[in-house]
Scaffold this motif. Structure first.
Motif, short mmCIF file in Angstrom:
data_model
loop_
_atom_site.label_atom_id
_atom_site.label_comp_id
_atom_site.label_asym_id
_atom_site.label_seq_id
_atom_site.Cartn_x
_atom_site.Cartn_y
_atom_site.Cartn_z
N THR A 134 -26.43 25.09 -19.47
CA THR A 134 -27.22 26.08 -19.30
C THR A 134 -27.69 26.40 -20.35
N GLN A 135 -27.48 26.18 -21.58
CA GLN A 135 -28.17 25.50 -22.74
C GLN A 135 -29.61 24.75 -23.02
N ALA A 177 -34.37 24.09 -31.26
CA ALA A 177 -34.03 23.93 -29.47
C ALA A 177 -33.88 22.35 -28.88
N LEU A 189 -32.06 26.55 -20.92
CA LEU A 189 -32.22 27.36 -22.00
C LEU A 189 -33.48 26.62 -22.83
N ASP A 190 -33.15 25.49 -23.47
CA ASP A 190 -33.62 24.47 -24.65
C ASP A 190 -34.60 23.86 -24.30
N MET A 210 -27.26 17.63 -26.39
CA MET A 210 -25.99 18.36 -25.15
C MET A 210 -26.27 16.94 -24.02
N GLY A 263 -21.58 25.14 -19.60
CA GLY A 263 -22.37 25.73 -20.78
C GLY A 263 -22.92 24.91 -21.07
N ASN A 264 -22.95 23.78 -21.71
CA ASN A 264 -23.85 22.83 -21.87
C ASN A 264 -24.97 22.61 -21.27
N ARG A 279 -31.06 20.18 -30.56
CA ARG A 279 -29.68 20.75 -29.67
C ARG A 279 -29.63 19.65 -28.97
#
Length: 254
Positions: free
Chosen positions: A150-151, A172, A154-155, A179, A147-148, A175
């Motif tokens: 993936t995020q 973004a 995206l960011d 991450m 999940g990290n 975040r």
């Protein structure tokens, strides 16, 4: 709290890789990965399917017992609950270390001592997975990086996109800054876990034991600070009010 997440991510990567290398591909932190390996072994690829299957109830037990402990302790502060879970996980990690040393060299994946060793490791990492849900705190997931990552991707796309509003890019970027260190810590822990097992075997698990005890000590200090602050606030509320203008006005009328 980000440094705590980074250390926990390093522990997860370290222990997961060490158990994978030492116990015929067993995942302890990323327990769902064992289902993939069980499926592969059902087709004749790999070994130790029963150990990987038993890792799941052991992981669940670690989560369940963590929940019971937190509820029984009834901590006055969230830091105290975190301290209890760190000590519990460190105890299981030490048991994992001793069990691993006891079964070394690991030759047969389906031997009872080896299976018990893997179950203890899965239970220990079950505690870490439960920790974030039982003791809410700011931070990012530190045991599974899917999940990290993936995020983070995206960011990164949002940051590079000129069509994104500036405030969205700022969010973004913030975040992503949280991450990336956690992802890198997990990857570093994974490399160190493999190298440590190669050189010292299961004794390498003493390192995460020490790290967890250090986290417990730091969290205990935070719990004491919270209790002191709460006591100070309570004492302040209990102090009798000083005579105010009402008393002065009464004196003037007399």
């Amino acid at each position: 709290m980000n440094s705590e997440d980074n250390l926990l991510a390093g522990i997860a990567g370290y222990v997961d890789t060490l158990s994978y290398v030492a116990l015929f591909g067993l995942f302890t932190a990323h327990v769902t990965g064992n289902f993939v390996l069980i499926g592969a072994e059902a087709a004749g690829f790999g070994q130790g399917a029963f150990m990987k299957l038993m890792a799941f109830p052991a992981f669940v037990s670690g989560v369940a017992v963590s929940s019971v402990i937190v509820k029984r302790v009834e901590p006055a502060t969230s830091n105290r609950a975190g301290c209890v879970l760190y000590i519990f996980q460190a105890s299981l990690m030490l048991a994992f270390c001793l069990a691993g040393v006891g079964v070394s060299p690991v030759v047969h994946a389906n031997g009872t001592p080896v299976i018990v060793c893997g179950m203890i490791g899965a239970a220990a990492m079950g505690v870490q997975n439960a920790h974030d849900r039982l003791v809410p705190r700011p931070g990012v997931p530190n045991t599974v990086m899917t999940g990290n990552v993936t995020q983070a991707v995206l960011d990164t796309v949002d940051i590079l996109s000129q069509k994104m509003p500036s405030d969205a890019r700022t969010v973004a970027r913030t975040r992503l800054g949280k991450m990336l260190p956690t992802i890198l810590a997990f990857a570093t822990g994974a490399i160190l876990g493999a190298l440590a097992y190669q050189h010292v075997g299961f004794s390498a698990l003493l390192l995460p034991c020490i790290a967890l005890l250090c986290l417990a000590l730091r969290t205990a200090r935070g719990a004491q600070t919270q209790l002191d602050a709460s006591a100070t606030a309570t004492d302040a509320r209990k102090k009798p009010a000083r005579p105010g203008r009402a008393a002065d006005c009464h004196s003037e009328r007399v």
